[in-house]
Design a protein around this motif. Sequence first.
Motif, short mmCIF file in Angstrom:
data_model
loop_
_atom_site.label_atom_id
_atom_site.label_comp_id
_atom_site.label_asym_id
_atom_site.label_seq_id
_atom_site.Cartn_x
_atom_site.Cartn_y
_atom_site.Cartn_z
N MET A 1 0.04 -6.12 -11.86
CA MET A 1 -0.34 -5.59 -10.54
C MET A 1 -0.55 -6.76 -9.58
N GLY A 2 -0.40 -6.50 -8.28
CA GLY A 2 -0.58 -7.56 -7.30
C GLY A 2 -1.40 -7.09 -6.12
N LEU A 3 -2.21 -7.98 -5.60
CA LEU A 3 -2.99 -7.68 -4.41
C LEU A 3 -2.18 -8.03 -3.17
N LYS A 4 -2.36 -7.26 -2.11
CA LYS A 4 -1.58 -7.46 -0.89
C LYS A 4 -1.69 -8.88 -0.36
N ALA A 5 -2.90 -9.42 -0.35
CA ALA A 5 -3.09 -10.76 0.21
C ALA A 5 -2.29 -11.80 -0.57
N ASP A 6 -2.29 -11.68 -1.90
CA ASP A 6 -1.55 -12.64 -2.72
C ASP A 6 -0.04 -12.44 -2.56
N LEU A 7 0.39 -11.19 -2.54
CA LEU A 7 1.81 -10.90 -2.36
C LEU A 7 2.29 -11.35 -0.99
N ARG A 8 1.46 -11.16 0.03
CA ARG A 8 1.81 -11.59 1.39
C ARG A 8 1.98 -13.10 1.45
N VAL A 125 11.16 -0.43 9.71
CA VAL A 125 9.80 -0.92 9.53
C VAL A 125 9.81 -2.36 9.03
N PRO A 126 9.11 -3.26 9.74
CA PRO A 126 9.01 -4.63 9.24
C PRO A 126 8.07 -4.69 8.04
N LEU A 127 8.34 -5.59 7.13
CA LEU A 127 7.45 -5.77 6.00
C LEU A 127 7.60 -7.17 5.44
N VAL A 128 6.61 -7.58 4.70
CA VAL A 128 6.64 -8.89 4.05
C VAL A 128 7.11 -8.73 2.61
N ALA A 129 6.65 -7.63 1.97
CA ALA A 129 7.05 -7.33 0.60
C ALA A 129 6.94 -5.82 0.39
N PHE A 130 7.56 -5.33 -0.69
CA PHE A 130 7.45 -3.91 -1.03
C PHE A 130 7.55 -3.77 -2.55
N LEU A 160 12.88 -2.89 6.09
CA LEU A 160 13.90 -3.93 6.02
C LEU A 160 13.28 -5.13 5.31
N ALA A 161 13.92 -5.61 4.25
CA ALA A 161 13.34 -6.68 3.43
C ALA A 161 14.40 -7.70 3.05
N LEU A 162 14.00 -8.96 3.04
CA LEU A 162 14.91 -10.03 2.65
C LEU A 162 15.02 -10.17 1.14
N PHE A 163 13.97 -9.73 0.41
CA PHE A 163 13.90 -9.97 -1.02
C PHE A 163 13.73 -8.66 -1.79
N PRO A 164 14.03 -8.65 -3.09
CA PRO A 164 13.87 -7.45 -3.91
C PRO A 164 12.39 -7.05 -4.04
N PRO A 165 12.13 -5.88 -4.63
CA PRO A 165 10.74 -5.43 -4.76
C PRO A 165 9.91 -6.33 -5.66
N VAL A 166 8.59 -6.29 -5.44
CA VAL A 166 7.64 -7.10 -6.20
C VAL A 166 6.93 -6.19 -7.20
N GLU A 167 6.04 -6.80 -7.98
CA GLU A 167 5.22 -6.03 -8.92
C GLU A 167 4.42 -4.98 -8.14
N PRO A 168 4.03 -3.89 -8.79
CA PRO A 168 3.31 -2.83 -8.08
C PRO A 168 2.10 -3.35 -7.32
N ILE A 169 1.94 -2.86 -6.09
CA ILE A 169 0.81 -3.26 -5.25
C ILE A 169 -0.44 -2.57 -5.74
N ASP A 170 -1.48 -3.34 -6.01
CA ASP A 170 -2.69 -2.82 -6.63
C ASP A 170 -3.62 -2.14 -5.61
N ASP A 171 -3.78 -2.77 -4.45
CA ASP A 171 -4.77 -2.28 -3.48
C ASP A 171 -4.12 -1.42 -2.39
N VAL A 172 -3.47 -0.35 -2.81
CA VAL A 172 -2.90 0.61 -1.88
C VAL A 172 -4.02 1.50 -1.34
N HIS A 173 -4.04 1.71 -0.02
CA HIS A 173 -5.07 2.52 0.60
C HIS A 173 -4.59 3.95 0.81
N ALA A 174 -5.53 4.84 1.00
CA ALA A 174 -5.19 6.26 1.17
C ALA A 174 -4.30 6.48 2.39
#
Length: 198
Positions: A1-8, A125-130, A160-174
């Motif tokens: 699992m990954g936290l958003k801050a670390d993945l960002r 939608v812009p994003l840093v990771a997904f 729209l993303a430059l890179f493939p998906p990352v490990e599941p995001i741990d801290d997903v909010h409602a």
Amino acid sequence: MGLKADLRKSALTQRRALSQQEIRTLSLQIADRFFAGFAPTAGETVHTFLPILQHSEINTWPIIERIWQEFPAVQVAVPVANAQDFSMTHFLFTPGTQLQENKWGIPEPVNALPLPESEITTVLVPLVAFDLNGHRVGYGKGFYDRFLALLPQTSQKLGLALFPPVEPIDDVHAKDLTLDAVITPEQVWRFGASSAKS
């Protein structure tokens, strides 16, 4: 699992390592996949972000310019951010629209025609990771989370993303909404009812 801050942090480091030419090449590949799989039809409105190119963001100009040239019956909309409440308003974007940079260096339209969320049929939608669940990591301000919640349920939400998906995001909010698909240079990742990759 990954936290958003670390993945960002990791994704931004990876993105900054790319050259401007690499960004342009990858952006053109993303544009080609968008038109191959999600080409707009007459009467639709495609909402897109305008890139901060010096921050190695995906260049959306090839998508915008191709819509203007090849899809004259399709509207393009772009956002203006409100730093006070982290909301966005949306405006018609045409070849004649003037732009000025905001405090974050993001180009924004000047004296343009406002458009309501109800007219927007597709959002890029812009994003840093997904991740493989369709959750995104943004810049952490929540602008797009607020905006996407206001869209009609029929509107497409395409990351729209430059890179493939990352490990599941741990801290997903409602309040974090799932994207319908993410377009990368190599392929399209679909989520929800049509989750097969293409």
